[in-house]
Design an enzyme around this catalytic site. Structure first.
Site, PDB file in Angstrom:
ATOM      1  N   SER A 175       0.844  -1.191   0.000  1.00  9.33           N
ATOM      2  CA  SER A 175       0.000   0.000   0.000  1.00  9.33           C
ATOM      3  C   SER A 175       0.882   1.245   0.000  1.00  9.33           C
ATOM      4  CB  SER A 175      -0.933  -0.033   1.216  1.00  9.33           C
ATOM      5  OG  SER A 175      -1.929   0.962   1.108  1.00  9.33           O
ATOM      6  N   ASN A 176       0.350   2.384   0.413  1.00 11.52           N
ATOM      7  CA  ASN A 176       1.131   3.624   0.470  1.00 11.52           C
ATOM      8  C   ASN A 176       0.637   4.492   1.618  1.00 11.52           C
ATOM      9  OD1 ASN A 176      -1.026   5.480  -0.588  1.00 11.52           O
ATOM     10  ND2 ASN A 176      -0.857   4.068  -2.321  1.00 11.52           N
TER      11      ASN A 176
END
Ligand code: CTP
Ligand code: CA
Length: 229
Positions: free
Chosen positions: A33-34
Site C-alpha cells: 500500500s502507500n
C-alpha cells in the site's frame, strides 16, 4: 443552509470522488500500500457537498469519518475501486480522482501465509507485480464521460509531469501536488497545489486541506461551467 445548497456552485450536480490508498494483498496477512491518509479526498467530498453537489465518495482503507451528506462506498483494492468508479460515474457530472491507487499488485495472492525456509541461505524473496487498471483514465475514456479531474503526485518536474498526465489520461484538469516537501501532501495536515488545465494554471499556497478543498471546488466549478456552457 438549504438555500445555500440550492444556490451552491455545484447545486444539482452529481460528483464522484476517489480517496485514500488502495491495498493489494500478498498473502492472507500482508499487503502492498502507500501512505495516503485520504484527508484531501475526504475534504474535497465535504467541500463539494457544501457547494450543493450530490457526492459519492469511493474510499480506500482509511480511518476517517464520512462527511455530512456524502454517500460513501468502501473499497480495498485498485480493481475494486475501478469497478466502483465505473459504476458510480454513470450519469455523473464531475469525477475527481484523488486516490493514491497502487500502480501494481502481486500477480498472485498466496493462499496461506508465506513462510521463510529456515534451512535456505537465500536472503531474498521475489514477488512479481502486475499493473493495476488506471481508474481516472478509464472514467475519462467512457462514453458520456463526466468532467474529469486528476491529481499528479510528483517529487520533481511537477508541472511538466502534471501536464503530461493531463494529456495522456485525457483529463479536463489536473491538480499538481509537489510531494517532495514532506510537510505537505501525503499523510500531512496541509497541502499546496497548482490546478492545471489545457490553457489554465493557478497555484494555491500552502494551507489546511479543508481550506484548500474549498478553494479547489470553487475553481473546479468555475472551469466546469466555462467548459460546459
Ligand atoms: N490513478 C488512477 N489509477 C491508477 C493510478 C493512478 O486512477 N492505477 C490516478 C490517481 O488517482 C491520480 C492520477 O491518476 O488522479 C495520477 O496518479 P499518479 O500516481 O500521480 O500517476 P500515475 O499515472 O500512476 O504515474 P506515476 O505513478 O508513474 O507517476
Ligand atoms: Ca502512481
Amino acid at each position: 443552509l438549504v438555500g445555500h445548497l440550492e444556490s451552491g456552485l455545484l447545486a444539482g450536480k452529481k460528483v464522484v470522488i476517489t480517496a485514500g490508498p488502495t491495498r493489494e494483498a500478498i498473502d492472507p496477512v500482508r499487503y502492498i500500500s502507500n501512505h495516503s491518509s485520504g484527508k484531501m479526498g475526504f475534504a474535497l467530498a465535504a467541500a463539494a457537498a457544501e457547494a450543493g453537489a450530490t457526492v459519492t465518495l469511493i474510499a480506500g482503507p482509511v480511518h476517517l469519518p464520512t462527511p455530512e451528506r456524502v454517500q460513501r462506498v468502501d473499497v480495498i483494492t485498485a480493481r475494486d475501486m475501478h469497478t466502483a468508479a465505473m459504476e458510480h460515474t454513470e450519469g455523473s457530472d464531475l469525477f475527481i480522482g484523488c486516490a493514491a491507487v497502487a500502480d501494481y499488485r502481486p500477480e498472485t495472492i498466496a493462499e496461506s501465509k508465506i513462510k521463510k525456509d529456515p534451512n535456505s541461505p537465500d536472503q531474498t524473496l521475489d514477488i512479481k507485480l502486475v499493473r493495476n487498471p488506471d481508474v481516472v483514465a478509464s472514467v475519462a475514456a467512457k462514453d458520456n464521460r463526466p468532467f474529469v479531474i486528476g491529481f499528479a503526485a510528483e517529487t520533481h518536474n511537477v508541472i511538466e509531469y502534471a501536464q503530461d498526465k493531463l494529456k495522456r489520461k485525457k483529463l479536463d484538469l489536473i491538480i499538481a501536488n509537489d510531494v517532495s516537501d514532506t510537510s505537505i501532501g501525503f499523510n500531512s495536515e496541509e497541502n499546496a497545489v497548482t490546478l492545471v488545465g489545457a490553457d489554465f494554471e493557478e497555484t494555491l499556497d500552502k494551507c489546511s486541506k479543508r481550506q484548500l478543498a474549498g478553494h479547489l471546488i470553487e475553481l473546479i466549478a468555475q472551469q466546469y461551467n466555462l467548459q460546459t456552457s
